[in-house]
Write a protein that holds these residues in place. Structure first.
Motif, short mmCIF file in Angstrom:
data_model
loop_
_atom_site.label_atom_id
_atom_site.label_comp_id
_atom_site.label_asym_id
_atom_site.label_seq_id
_atom_site.Cartn_x
_atom_site.Cartn_y
_atom_site.Cartn_z
N PHE A 294 0.85 -1.20 0.00
CA PHE A 294 0.00 0.00 0.00
C PHE A 294 0.88 1.25 0.00
O PHE A 294 1.80 1.38 0.81
CB PHE A 294 -0.91 0.01 1.23
CG PHE A 294 -1.85 1.17 1.28
CD1 PHE A 294 -2.96 1.23 0.45
CD2 PHE A 294 -1.61 2.23 2.14
CE1 PHE A 294 -3.82 2.32 0.49
CE2 PHE A 294 -2.46 3.32 2.19
CZ PHE A 294 -3.57 3.36 1.36
N VAL A 295 0.60 2.16 -0.92
CA VAL A 295 1.36 3.40 -1.06
C VAL A 295 0.45 4.57 -0.71
O VAL A 295 -0.44 4.93 -1.49
CB VAL A 295 1.90 3.57 -2.51
CG1 VAL A 295 2.77 4.83 -2.60
CG2 VAL A 295 2.69 2.34 -2.93
N PRO A 296 0.63 5.19 0.46
CA PRO A 296 -0.24 6.31 0.84
C PRO A 296 0.03 7.55 -0.01
O PRO A 296 1.12 7.72 -0.58
CB PRO A 296 0.14 6.58 2.30
CG PRO A 296 0.92 5.38 2.74
CD PRO A 296 1.57 4.84 1.53
N GLU A 297 -0.95 8.41 -0.08
CA GLU A 297 -0.82 9.68 -0.80
C GLU A 297 0.39 10.46 -0.28
O GLU A 297 0.63 10.54 0.92
CB GLU A 297 -2.08 10.52 -0.61
CG GLU A 297 -1.99 11.89 -1.24
CD GLU A 297 -3.16 12.78 -0.87
OE1 GLU A 297 -3.18 13.96 -1.29
OE2 GLU A 297 -4.06 12.29 -0.14
N GLY A 298 1.17 11.02 -1.20
CA GLY A 298 2.33 11.82 -0.84
C GLY A 298 3.62 11.04 -0.71
O GLY A 298 4.70 11.63 -0.65
N THR A 299 3.54 9.71 -0.66
CA THR A 299 4.74 8.89 -0.53
C THR A 299 5.57 8.96 -1.80
O THR A 299 5.03 8.92 -2.92
CB THR A 299 4.37 7.42 -0.24
OG1 THR A 299 3.56 7.39 0.94
CG2 THR A 299 5.60 6.57 -0.06
N VAL A 300 6.89 9.06 -1.65
CA VAL A 300 7.80 9.03 -2.80
C VAL A 300 8.07 7.58 -3.17
O VAL A 300 8.41 6.77 -2.31
CB VAL A 300 9.12 9.76 -2.46
CG1 VAL A 300 10.11 9.64 -3.63
CG2 VAL A 300 8.85 11.23 -2.16
N VAL A 301 7.89 7.26 -4.43
CA VAL A 301 8.20 5.93 -4.95
C VAL A 301 9.48 6.03 -5.77
O VAL A 301 9.55 6.83 -6.71
CB VAL A 301 7.05 5.37 -5.80
CG1 VAL A 301 7.43 4.02 -6.40
CG2 VAL A 301 5.78 5.24 -4.96
N ILE A 302 10.49 5.26 -5.40
CA ILE A 302 11.78 5.31 -6.07
C ILE A 302 12.00 4.00 -6.82
O ILE A 302 12.10 2.93 -6.20
CB ILE A 302 12.94 5.54 -5.07
CG1 ILE A 302 12.67 6.78 -4.22
CG2 ILE A 302 14.27 5.67 -5.81
CD1 ILE A 302 13.72 7.03 -3.15
#
Length: 558
Positions: free
Chosen positions: A439-447
């Motif tokens: 789960f990737v919450p809003e605002g999280t940086v995905v690298i």
């Protein structure tokens, strides 16, 4: 008889409660004033958003957090030993790793299934939602994932002073409009016309390198590749000959990359005012900005004036540079001078930095793997003839590149082990669940870390071994389409990737026609693992200490 209360008694008994009420009122007033301030509201919203990201990513494995710094020290290990750090992280935490860096939460994503979800997905027009497809619907289009379309602005904006708002930094509608405007000027048919320039400049490089072959001394080939790439880009992008171009362009691009990385990795320098007043690198930063502007302003103004007056006919098609195409294309008419200037600076910086660093890496690889170099020379001799044979010095033509199959596989394998751009940043604009359940919450940086994806044994067996033949067609069948992404992929892939491949193949082929690269007697890496420990990620991947080699001329008939 009961005692009566005096005024003094009443005053002394009520003073503590009145003081407490006064203090509370003052605190409430100060708090209200702070919350009314725009910066305070932004700070509170940011802290609440980060707190939510931290809480919702607790189940994602990652290094232990330190007070205030989070996992920043662990993340900075990438700059000491990128390959070793990647292998350690995947072994301990798997292909998805959580980092918390000061006030940011970031997820490193390396599994091809999740990479595909971040970069692209199949969107079924008007009849799909995540996890459900309406029966009978078959119309498909590849789109960037809507929640992960934007690059992480705070991590890439350190390039903005140097390149402006070009394709590297733009998002959404502006990105699509700019890409549509400039893509026709990088069409494959136009790139074929550039091969003559690639050939001329790489043969000039081969001639300059003769002095190093004659004296047998160790030298840093990175500087020579810097001159080759900057000269070629100025000629093919800006239509400047070598004597008209900026001779220090390669040095400028190196400085820009170093400064962008320096500022981007230090949150305390993100504020322009703080950076201007306190940073010891501000003056150097300012000079680099001016140099990048000088590089394109004069040429762009002159070319625009010629086209608007109609006083200069279009150059013959086979001599038309990228800028000539753009200024005469219908798609680019809507672009302002500032927008076009930003795209030119972006192309010059991105093309020069990535090409010279990759060519330097590949050259050192050939010194470590002489059998690969010998096989390359054998293929080149099959196309052009052995050194000293009739026609061996003829120009390289576009159709020759098609016959250099092993060279293309060598280039791809080098790109697998050392992709030019070490990390790709996205930021979730809404909550997202990746295919493997993260789960990737809003605002999280995905690298995205291409080098990590490229080292997954499930996709590339024996991933640390240099094996060009893993890119043979029969061995590539069934491989995940998002397991190899040296130039990213999808609608945001590198717009100049075909240019880069054709340029690199031409340069390497011309060098292999004349020379053999030899390792220095000491001080240079002897194995790929040692070389990779010296690779330093920045705006691109560079070799710490330089690309040190020796050069030997190939004997006639060899």
């Amino acid at each position: 008889m009961p005692q009566s209360c005096t005024a003094q008694d009443i005053s002394s008994s009520s003073s503590p409660s009145m003081a407490a009420l006064t203090t509370l009122a003052l605190l409430a007033g100060c708090l209200a004033l702070l919350l009314l301030a725009p910066w305070a509201r932004r700070l509170v919203r940011h802290l609440l958003r980060v707190g939510r990201q931290v809480y919702l990513t607790l189940d994602v494995p990652g290094p232990a957090c330190l007070p205030l710094l989070g996992t920043l020290p662990a993340f900075l290990r990438f700059w000491e030993d990128m390959e070793g750090t990647l292998l350690d992280l995947v072994a301990e935490y798997g292909p998805t790793v959580r980092f918390r860096m000061v006030d940011r939460v970031a997820l490193l994503v390396m599994h091809p299934d999740d990479v595909q979800a971040v970069i692209t997905y199949l969107f079924l027009f008007s009849c799909t939602a995540f996890g459900y497809t309406a029966p009978g619907c078959a119309r498909q289009a590849v789109c960037t994932h809507p929640a992960l379309v934007n690059k992480a602005d705070q991590l890439v904006r350190s390039l903005r002073p140097f390149t402006g708002d070009g394709l590297l930094l733009l998002n959404g509608r502006e990105h699509r409009a700019h890409r549509k405007a400039i893509s026709p000027s990088l069409h494959f048919d136009i790139l074929r016309d550039f091969v003559a320039v690639f050939d001329k400049n790489s043969r000039a490089l081969a001639e300059r390198l003769g002095k190093h072959a004659d004296d047998g001394r160790v030298f840093d080939v990175h500087r020579e590749f810097g001159k080759l790439t900057s000269t070629t880009l100025q000629e093919t992008v800006l239509s400047l000959s070598e004597d008209q171009g900026e001779g220090k362009a390669g040095d400028v691009f190196n400085v820009v990359g170093d400064l962008a990385l320096y500022r981007g990795m230090r949150p305390w320098w993100q504020n322009d005012t703080v950076f201007r007043l306190l940073s010891p690198h501000y003056e150097q930063h300012k000079r680099a900005e001016e140099d990048m502007d000088t590089l394109v302003l004069r040429v762009l103004a002159a070319r625009r004036a010629q086209v608007s007056r109609g006083g200069a006919p279009a150059p013959p098609r086979r001599r038309m540079a990228f800028l000539d195409h753009v200024l005469r294309s219908e798609e680019a008419h809507a672009m302002s001078e500032a927008e076009l200037r930003a795209e030119l600076k972006t192309l010059l910086f991105a093309g020069s930095a990535t090409s010279m660093d990759f060519l330097s890496y590949l050259t050192v690889v050939l010194t470590i793997l002489p059998d690969v170099q010998a096989r390359l020379q054998q293929e080149v001799d099959g196309v052009f003839g052995a050194p000293g044979s009739p026609g061996a010095d003829r120009p390289l033509l576009p159709e020759d590149l098609v016959h250099l199959d092993f060279l293309e596989r060598v280039v791809k394998e080098a790109l697998r082990l050392a992709p030019p751009v070490p990390m790709l940043f996205r930021q979730a604009s809404s909550d997202v669940t990746l295919p493997r359940g993260v789960f990737v919450p809003e605002g999280t940086v995905v690298i995205l870390v291409p080098a990590g994806t490229h080292r997954m044994p499930s996709v590339f067996p024996e991933p640390l071994r240099f094996d060009p033949d893993r890119f043979l067609p029969e061995r590539s069948q069934g491989r995940h389409p998002y397991s190899f992404l040296p130039f990213s992929a999808g609608p945001r892939n590198c717009v100049g990737f075909r240019y880069a491949l054709m340029f690199v193949k031409t340069a390497v082929a011309n060098l292999m026609r004349s020379y053999t690269f030899v390792p220095p007697p000491s001080g240079a890496p002897r194995t790929l693992q040692e070389l990779h420990r010296r690779m330093q990620p920045g705006a691109t991947m560079t070799i710490k200490g330089g690309a040190l080699v020796r050069l030997a001329r190939r004997a006639p008939g060899s």
